[in-house]
Write a protein that holds these residues in place. Structure first.
Motif, PDB file in Angstrom:
ATOM      1  N   SER A   1       0.857  -1.188   0.000  1.00 44.33           N
ATOM      2  CA  SER A   1       0.000   0.000   0.000  1.00 44.33           C
ATOM      3  C   SER A   1       0.889   1.232   0.000  1.00 44.33           C
ATOM      4  O   SER A   1       1.856   1.311   0.768  1.00 44.33           O
ATOM      5  N   LEU A   2       0.575   2.194  -0.862  1.00 46.75           N
ATOM      6  CA  LEU A   2       1.365   3.426  -0.929  1.00 46.75           C
ATOM      7  C   LEU A   2       0.550   4.525  -1.577  1.00 46.75           C
ATOM      8  O   LEU A   2      -0.409   4.265  -2.310  1.00 46.75           O
ATOM      9  N   ASP A   3       0.922   5.769  -1.263  1.00 41.77           N
ATOM     10  CA  ASP A   3       0.286   6.915  -1.921  1.00 41.77           C
ATOM     11  C   ASP A   3       1.376   7.914  -2.260  1.00 41.77           C
ATOM     12  O   ASP A   3       2.295   8.154  -1.479  1.00 41.77           O
ATOM     13  N   ILE A   4       1.265   8.484  -3.474  1.00 42.29           N
ATOM     14  CA  ILE A   4       2.276   9.413  -3.977  1.00 42.29           C
ATOM     15  C   ILE A   4       1.587  10.695  -4.424  1.00 42.29           C
ATOM     16  O   ILE A   4       0.754  10.662  -5.348  1.00 42.29           O
ATOM     17  N   PRO A   5       1.888  11.838  -3.785  1.00 44.03           N
ATOM     18  CA  PRO A   5       1.242  13.104  -4.161  1.00 44.03           C
ATOM     19  C   PRO A   5       1.664  13.547  -5.567  1.00 44.03           C
ATOM     20  O   PRO A   5       2.725  13.175  -6.067  1.00 44.03           O
ATOM     21  N   ALA A   6       0.821  14.345  -6.178  1.00 44.59           N
ATOM     22  CA  ALA A   6       1.130  14.893  -7.497  1.00 44.59           C
ATOM     23  C   ALA A   6       2.253  15.920  -7.384  1.00 44.59           C
ATOM     24  O   ALA A   6       2.467  16.525  -6.332  1.00 44.59           O
ATOM     25  N   GLY A   7       2.998  16.092  -8.491  1.00 43.36           N
ATOM     26  CA  GLY A   7       4.036  17.112  -8.550  1.00 43.36           C
ATOM     27  C   GLY A   7       5.274  16.799  -7.751  1.00 43.36           C
ATOM     28  O   GLY A   7       6.056  17.698  -7.448  1.00 43.36           O
ATOM     29  N   THR A   8       5.481  15.520  -7.409  1.00 44.95           N
ATOM     30  CA  THR A   8       6.641  15.140  -6.605  1.00 44.95           C
ATOM     31  C   THR A   8       7.525  14.147  -7.356  1.00 44.95           C
ATOM     32  O   THR A   8       7.095  13.516  -8.332  1.00 44.95           O
ATOM     33  N   LEU A   9       8.747  14.007  -6.884  1.00 46.13           N
ATOM     34  CA  LEU A   9       9.705  13.033  -7.400  1.00 46.13           C
ATOM     35  C   LEU A   9       9.872  11.959  -6.335  1.00 46.13           C
ATOM     36  O   LEU A   9      10.331  12.232  -5.223  1.00 46.13           O
ATOM     37  N   SER A  10       9.454  10.724  -6.649  1.00 47.42           N
ATOM     38  CA  SER A  10       9.485   9.624  -5.681  1.00 47.42           C
ATOM     39  C   SER A  10      10.326   8.484  -6.228  1.00 47.42           C
ATOM     40  O   SER A  10      10.368   8.253  -7.438  1.00 47.42           O
ATOM     41  N   ALA A  11      10.976   7.757  -5.315  1.00 49.17           N
ATOM     42  CA  ALA A  11      11.870   6.667  -5.709  1.00 49.17           C
ATOM     43  C   ALA A  11      11.409   5.344  -5.143  1.00 49.17           C
ATOM     44  O   ALA A  11      10.979   5.263  -3.984  1.00 49.17           O
ATOM     45  N   LEU A  12      11.520   4.295  -5.962  1.00 51.74           N
ATOM     46  CA  LEU A  12      11.344   2.918  -5.520  1.00 51.74           C
ATOM     47  C   LEU A  12      12.727   2.290  -5.472  1.00 51.74           C
ATOM     48  O   LEU A  12      13.434   2.262  -6.488  1.00 51.74           O
ATOM     49  N   VAL A  13      13.145   1.810  -4.301  1.00 50.88           N
ATOM     50  CA  VAL A  13      14.459   1.186  -4.174  1.00 50.88           C
ATOM     51  C   VAL A  13      14.298  -0.185  -3.533  1.00 50.88           C
ATOM     52  O   VAL A  13      13.304  -0.459  -2.862  1.00 50.88           O
ATOM     53  N   GLY A  14      15.280  -1.039  -3.749  1.00 51.56           N
ATOM     54  CA  GLY A  14      15.236  -2.380  -3.177  1.00 51.56           C
ATOM     55  C   GLY A  14      16.132  -3.310  -3.949  1.00 51.56           C
ATOM     56  O   GLY A  14      16.557  -2.999  -5.065  1.00 51.56           O
ATOM     57  N   PRO A  15      16.441  -4.487  -3.401  1.00 48.98           N
ATOM     58  CA  PRO A  15      17.310  -5.455  -4.073  1.00 48.98           C
ATOM     59  C   PRO A  15      16.680  -5.982  -5.354  1.00 48.98           C
ATOM     60  O   PRO A  15      15.502  -5.744  -5.650  1.00 48.98           O
ATOM     61  N   ASP A  16      17.461  -6.738  -6.126  1.00 54.81           N
ATOM     62  CA  ASP A  16      16.933  -7.409  -7.314  1.00 54.81           C
ATOM     63  C   ASP A  16      15.753  -8.289  -6.904  1.00 54.81           C
ATOM     64  O   ASP A  16      15.812  -8.989  -5.883  1.00 54.81           O
TER      65      ASP A  16
END
Length: 580
Positions: A29-44
């Motif tokens: 579950s996640l929410d990302i506001p408009a007008g932002t720069l968001s990153a998804l990180v994690g292992p392979d």
């Protein structure tokens, strides 16, 4: 309207040709506001690409809900696709078409009106600095320029949300910085919403929100500062004793997981994270009197704390015995000698009069921007490409006259892992062992040894193409070391891998060097240059710098780290060429 809102997302995949399933996402579950720069990180294998493909409407979740720009993406994926742009890891440029023709093609596909194209193209060419190359075929661009063209093609229309799947994998530091300047400009000037997956934690540091995924689950979310705080008061810089390489001290620290969470070479010293339960006395005893100072935590430090906690010490760094190869000989012996090496393709000079030598047991790095000539140099050293002129001797063999004889004494691991995906782990080992001349009992003995050394036991009957990235890397290393070579060539072996996999990889390389194996490596991760005894920086086919990492940093005006040194040396050289 939020850019993206997901609740309870699950996604499973059935492995092709098997009855096994993989849980790619589990209750995310996640929410990302408009007008932002968001990153998804994690292992392979963490689920980053799966999440982006769900958001792009290219697949449906098994459970849960996902809204993109206020639209239920499962109910109306086309409505989402009409308002977003998505750049996958392998963006589909048409290499026989010119830069301009690629732009026109994608504008046609997206139905961009002719009257809007002129202004849009001008803006994209200014941002990407590709205006000078509109007539050049895409296949003739460097790796960094191809990525910038891919981004430009993705942006030929004005999306409301931009999805980028590891856009800087395989890109040199200079091009990586330029790509991020473009992304930052889009967010700041156009208020574009951007979600990017990345293996570079310094890139995630620039984002307003970071989401950490691991084995399909969301481990943490928040501003970079919140993740950095997980490593607060645990980070130190230690100075190795005189004459000890930083990688040797790092290996010693990684082999003490009860005291140390992480360690990595940095500027000739070692940056480390101690376990919260380990006191400073335990740390001092482990360092054996080496000077040690506290430093502020970085995002990567917080990330490593999270991942090590997940590991629960199940996959501690391999011991020094992981090498499995011992090479006898004088440590001062020159095993590679290059004098006035030249390689031309028609009237184009890819490598111009390059000279250097490499000693036995050295880790020697070839660095340079995309298109600098380092891959051409690398392939000549491996005996995969003949030199146009000059002297080239590897393992005592002149490569201009006896390339096959030299190849029998070297191992090679390519960037794309030249494994046969439809063959099992065992079948790949048998095939490559036979190619290296191993037969019968000797082949079986070496196969058992590398299965043990690279922790592949239990995977013998798994199809190599279905292995996670980290296991593919181990298998590629195992095949390259089956015949116990004196020299190991590694072509960007950690491209796109996460920090955890890179630590494991370099622990093995350090062990190999200690066993006398000479290692030649190309890499775009500048932190990895710190593992090398010496490095070369090339650009436009010419050698710009050679020496220890410390000597190269000094040449760049005492740069604080290798990335700044690299960018400074390459930029100054290009400015001098432009002024000449």
């Amino acid at each position: 309207m939020p850019a993206l809102v997901g609740h309870g997302l699950h996604k499973r995949f059935e492995l092709k040709g098997t009855k096994r399933t993989v849980q790619a996402l589990a209750d995310v579950s996640l929410d990302i506001p408009a007008g932002t720069l968001s990153a998804l990180v994690g292992p392979d294998g963490a689920g980053k690409t799966t999440l982006l493909r769900l958001a792009a409407g290219l697949m449906r979740a098994d459970q849960g809900t996902l809204q993109v720009l206020g639209i239920d993406v499962a109910a109306d994926p086309q409505a989402v696709q009409d308002r977003i742009s998505y750049m996958p890891q392998r963006f589909g440029l048409y290499e026989d078409l010119s830069v301009q023709e690629n732009l026109d093609l994608y504008a046609d596909l997206h139905g961009v009106p002719k009257k809007e194209r002129t202004e849009r193209y001008a803006r994209l060419m200014e941002m990407t600095d590709l205006g000078r190359f509109t007539a050049r075929p895409a296949g003739k661009l460097s790796g960094g320029m191809k990525q910038k063209l891919g981004l430009a093609c993705t942006l030929v229309r004005s999306p409301e949300l931009l999805l980028l799947d590891e856009p800087t994998v395989g890109v040199d530091p200079l091009s990586r910085r330029e790509l991020w300047e473009i992304v930052r400009q889009l967010v700041d000037d156009e208020r574009l919403s951007v979600i990017v997956s990345t293996a570079y934690l310094d890139e995630a540091e620039r984002c307003s929100r970071v989401f950490v995924l691991h084995e399909g689950r969301l481990l943490a979310r928040g501003a970079p500062q919140a993740l950095r705080d997980r490593a607060r008061d645990l980070c130190f810089i230690a100075k190795p004793p005189q004459g000890m390489p930083a990688r040797t001290l790092q290996a010693k620290l990684l082999d003490a997981p009860a005291t140390i969470i992480d360690a990595v070479p940095q500027g000739g010293e070692v940056r480390l994270i101690r376990q919260p339960a380990a006191d400073t006395d335990a740390l001092a005893a482990l360092l054996g009197g080496a000077p040690c100072e506290p430093v502020p935590a970085r995002l990567e430090d917080g990330f490593m704390v999270l991942l090590r906690a997940q590991q629960q010490q199940k996959s501690a760094a391999p011991s020094a015995k992981a090498a499995g190869v011992t090479v006898s000989g004088d440590a001062d012996e020159t095993v590679i000698e290059v004098k006035e090496l030249v390689r031309t393709f028609g009237d184009f000079t890819a490598v111009a009069s390059t000279s250097f030598s490499v000693r036995r047991g050295e880790i020697f790095g070839l660095l340079g921007p995309n298109g600098a000539g380092k891959t051409t140099t690398f392939r000549m050293l491996c005996g995969l490409l003949p030199a146009s002129s000059g002297f080239l001797q590897v393992a005592g063999v002149n490569l201009r006259h006896a390339r096959a004889q030299a190849r029998a004494r070297i191992g090679y691991v390519s960037q794309k892992f030249a494994l046969y995906g439809n063959l099992t782990v065992q079948e790949n080992l048998e095939f490559f062992g036979g190619a290296y001349g191993l037969r019968g009992a000797r082949l079986r003995e070496r196969m058992q040894a590398v299965l043990e050394q690279f922790e592949l036991r239990g995977q013998e009957q798994s199809a190599s193409g279905l292995l996670p990235g980290g296991f593919k890397q181990r298998l590629a290393m195992a095949t390259g070391l089956l015949h116990e070579p004196e020299i190991l060539f590694l072509d960007e072996p950690t491209s796109g891998t996460d920090p955890l996999a890179r630590r494991e990889f370099w622990r093995r390389i350090t062990a190999l060097a200690e066993a006398g194996v000479t290692v030649i490596i190309t890499t775009h991760f500048m932190e990895e240059a710190e593992y090398c005894d010496r490095i070369v920086i090339q650009d436009a086919g010419r050698l710009l710098a050679i020496g220890t990492p410390q000597e190269v940093r000094q040449q760049a005006g005492r740069a604080p780290d290798m990335e700044e040194a690299f960018i400074g040396i390459v930029t100054q050289s290009r400015e001098r060429r432009a002024a000449a």
